[in-house]
Design a protein around this motif. Structure first.
Motif, PDB file in Angstrom:
ATOM      1  N   VAL A 116     -10.243  32.621  38.268  1.00 36.77           N
ATOM      2  CA  VAL A 116      -8.622  33.198  38.319  1.00 36.77           C
ATOM      3  C   VAL A 116      -8.774  34.413  37.128  1.00 36.77           C
ATOM      4  O   VAL A 116      -9.487  34.305  36.385  1.00 36.77           O
ATOM      5  N   ALA A 117      -7.853  35.031  37.630  1.00 32.58           N
ATOM      6  CA  ALA A 117      -7.428  36.241  36.653  1.00 32.58           C
ATOM      7  C   ALA A 117      -6.081  35.935  36.011  1.00 32.58           C
ATOM      8  O   ALA A 117      -5.154  35.720  36.787  1.00 32.58           O
ATOM      9  N   ILE A 118      -5.948  35.920  34.672  1.00 37.71           N
ATOM     10  CA  ILE A 118      -4.451  36.057  34.021  1.00 37.71           C
ATOM     11  C   ILE A 118      -4.295  37.364  33.648  1.00 37.71           C
ATOM     12  O   ILE A 118      -4.943  37.844  32.662  1.00 37.71           O
ATOM     13  N   LEU A 119      -3.225  37.929  33.963  1.00 37.60           N
ATOM     14  CA  LEU A 119      -2.678  39.217  33.344  1.00 37.60           C
ATOM     15  C   LEU A 119      -1.359  39.018  32.254  1.00 37.60           C
ATOM     16  O   LEU A 119      -0.275  38.680  32.931  1.00 37.60           O
ATOM     17  N   HIS A 120      -1.835  39.263  31.262  1.00 40.41           N
ATOM     18  CA  HIS A 120      -0.681  38.707  30.133  1.00 40.41           C
ATOM     19  C   HIS A 120      -0.032  40.458  29.709  1.00 40.41           C
ATOM     20  O   HIS A 120      -0.867  40.954  29.094  1.00 40.41           O
ATOM     21  N   ILE A 191     -11.711  32.699  29.252  1.00 42.67           N
ATOM     22  CA  ILE A 191     -12.554  33.667  28.742  1.00 42.67           C
ATOM     23  C   ILE A 191     -11.567  34.672  28.396  1.00 42.67           C
ATOM     24  O   ILE A 191     -10.827  35.278  29.443  1.00 42.67           O
ATOM     25  N   ALA A 192     -11.321  35.221  27.117  1.00 48.71           N
ATOM     26  CA  ALA A 192     -10.454  36.316  26.929  1.00 48.71           C
ATOM     27  C   ALA A 192     -11.398  37.815  27.132  1.00 48.71           C
ATOM     28  O   ALA A 192     -12.374  37.654  26.213  1.00 48.71           O
ATOM     29  N   ALA A 193     -10.774  38.724  27.739  1.00 48.41           N
ATOM     30  CA  ALA A 193     -11.459  40.112  27.694  1.00 48.41           C
ATOM     31  C   ALA A 193     -10.797  40.856  26.504  1.00 48.41           C
ATOM     32  O   ALA A 193      -9.776  41.243  26.677  1.00 48.41           O
ATOM     33  N   ILE A 216      -8.775  36.320  30.767  1.00 48.11           N
ATOM     34  CA  ILE A 216      -7.424  36.685  30.444  1.00 48.11           C
ATOM     35  C   ILE A 216      -7.513  38.193  30.266  1.00 48.11           C
ATOM     36  O   ILE A 216      -8.549  38.649  29.309  1.00 48.11           O
ATOM     37  N   PHE A 217      -6.579  38.962  30.830  1.00 51.28           N
ATOM     38  CA  PHE A 217      -6.304  40.450  30.455  1.00 51.28           C
ATOM     39  C   PHE A 217      -5.189  40.726  29.661  1.00 51.28           C
ATOM     40  O   PHE A 217      -4.233  40.443  30.331  1.00 51.28           O
ATOM     41  N   GLY A 218      -5.207  41.365  28.616  1.00 51.29           N
ATOM     42  CA  GLY A 218      -3.926  41.490  27.845  1.00 51.29           C
ATOM     43  C   GLY A 218      -3.427  43.014  28.072  1.00 51.29           C
ATOM     44  O   GLY A 218      -3.857  43.661  28.869  1.00 51.29           O
ATOM     45  N   ASN A 219      -2.452  43.349  27.253  1.00 54.08           N
ATOM     46  CA  ASN A 219      -1.657  44.590  27.416  1.00 54.08           C
ATOM     47  C   ASN A 219      -2.614  45.650  27.097  1.00 54.08           C
ATOM     48  O   ASN A 219      -3.487  45.593  26.202  1.00 54.08           O
ATOM     49  N   GLU A 220      -2.523  46.731  27.961  1.00 60.70           N
ATOM     50  CA  GLU A 220      -3.088  48.064  27.941  1.00 60.70           C
ATOM     51  C   GLU A 220      -3.265  48.672  26.500  1.00 60.70           C
ATOM     52  O   GLU A 220      -4.313  48.888  25.949  1.00 60.70           O
ATOM     53  N   LEU A 229      -5.411  35.031  21.482  1.00 60.96           N
ATOM     54  CA  LEU A 229      -6.862  34.569  21.462  1.00 60.96           C
ATOM     55  C   LEU A 229      -7.258  33.162  21.468  1.00 60.96           C
ATOM     56  O   LEU A 229      -8.347  33.018  21.865  1.00 60.96           O
ATOM     57  N   GLU A 230      -6.659  32.670  20.512  1.00 56.14           N
ATOM     58  CA  GLU A 230      -6.880  31.335  20.316  1.00 56.14           C
ATOM     59  C   GLU A 230      -6.609  30.456  21.662  1.00 56.14           C
ATOM     60  O   GLU A 230      -7.306  29.133  21.172  1.00 56.14           O
ATOM     61  N   GLN A 231      -6.127  30.712  22.437  1.00 59.38           N
ATOM     62  CA  GLN A 231      -5.992  30.107  23.728  1.00 59.38           C
ATOM     63  C   GLN A 231      -7.218  30.013  24.588  1.00 59.38           C
ATOM     64  O   GLN A 231      -7.232  29.140  25.482  1.00 59.38           O
ATOM     65  N   ALA A 232      -8.188  31.022  24.175  1.00 56.02           N
ATOM     66  CA  ALA A 232      -9.325  31.138  24.970  1.00 56.02           C
ATOM     67  C   ALA A 232     -10.486  30.228  24.240  1.00 56.02           C
ATOM     68  O   ALA A 232     -10.468  30.023  22.848  1.00 56.02           O
TER      69      ALA A 232
END
Length: 266
Positions: A116-120, A191-193, A216-220, A229-232
């Motif tokens: 799954v992809a999480i976009l945060h 996994i955090a990118a 997890i993909f974060g803000n641009e 990041l600690e959630q990953a």
């Protein structure tokens, strides 16, 4: 034919370009023959209205027939009305109005998960739409939108997804911490990118991505905070071998999601 771009009906439809109107009505605009075609093919029950300019009706005769086969009565509009309903400089003359259909997170948890992809806090609609499209192509099970991520049903997101928003489950308005906690409880690795992470390729040489994974993909601009990041379970970065200072979010997400796809389809 609808010819007055200032009529109350056209004003009401054009308002769907704004999030407030989409949230209030649960409807959104689908622009362009590619996206409208995918809507009619994969989710015809969601399409409520469809509009063609005469030129587009001639050019896209099969799409006109598909709309009729779906039980819709296509309506004709002139170029002025098409421009009012479009957020592009050069409208393609095909616009539909559809119902939003986000999935529930608990329904995603109820199905087997590979990726799954999480976009945060992703703020650029072009990035979001492109990532939804890539996730669809890579066989990702679902896209989860957390934090202040842009509205999945904004015109540019829908257009950038090129119809993939009608193919892949998308859950919206989620909390990152709840999502990661429940995914972990379900046995999904997070996994955090992130640029602070280990080299993706080097990590792959010693480990496998062929296990249930949520990226997890974060803000641009800001990426992910230390707390996020600690959630990953771990962080990985896409290596840059040339002189580019950084990589576009959608491009990096493509690499990560396809790394999982390759691992799961060997």
């Amino acid at each position: 034919m609808l010819e007055n771009p200032r009529s109350s009906r056209i004003k009401e439809l054009a308002a769907l370009q704004q999030k407030s109107a989409r949230s209030e009505t649960g409807r959104f605009l689908v622009e362009g023959p590619a996206a409208v075609s995918e809507a009619l093919r994969y989710a015809p029950e969601l399409v409520e209205e469809i509009f063609f300019t005469p030129e587009a009706g001639i050019k896209h005769e099969q799409l006109l027939s598909a709309a009729q086969d779906a039980g819709l009565t296509p309506e004709w509009v002139n170029e002025e009305v098409a421009k009012r309903l479009s957020d592009t400089v050069t409208p393609q003359g095909v616009i539909a109005v559809a119902k939003q259909s986000p999935v529930r997170f608990r329904d995603i948890l109820g199905e087997p998960i590979e990726t799954v992809a999480i976009l945060h806090n992703v703020r650029d609609p072009g990035n979001l739409g492109t990532i939804i499209r890539v996730a669809d192509a890579a066989g990702v099970d679902a896209v989860l939108l957390t934090g202040r991520t842009v509205d999945a049903y904004s015109p540019k997101v829908v257009r950038s997804s090129t119809g993939s928003i009608f193919h892949i489950p998308v859950a919206v308005n989620l909390d990152l911490y709840e999502v990661t906690s429940e995914l972990k409880a379900a046995g999904v690795r997070i996994i955090a990118a992130d640029i602070s992470g280990d080299d993706l390729l080097e990590w792959q040489r010693q480990n496998s991505l062929a296990t249930p994974t949520a990226w997890i993909f974060g803000n641009e601009a800001a990426g992910l905070t230390e707390d996020e990041l600690e959630q990953a379970d771990l962080a990985l970065r896409v290596p840059i071998y040339g002189l580019a200072e950084s990589m576009n979010l959608a491009t990096a997400a493509s690499v990560c999601l396809y790394a999982s796809a390759f691992a799961n389809n060997q």
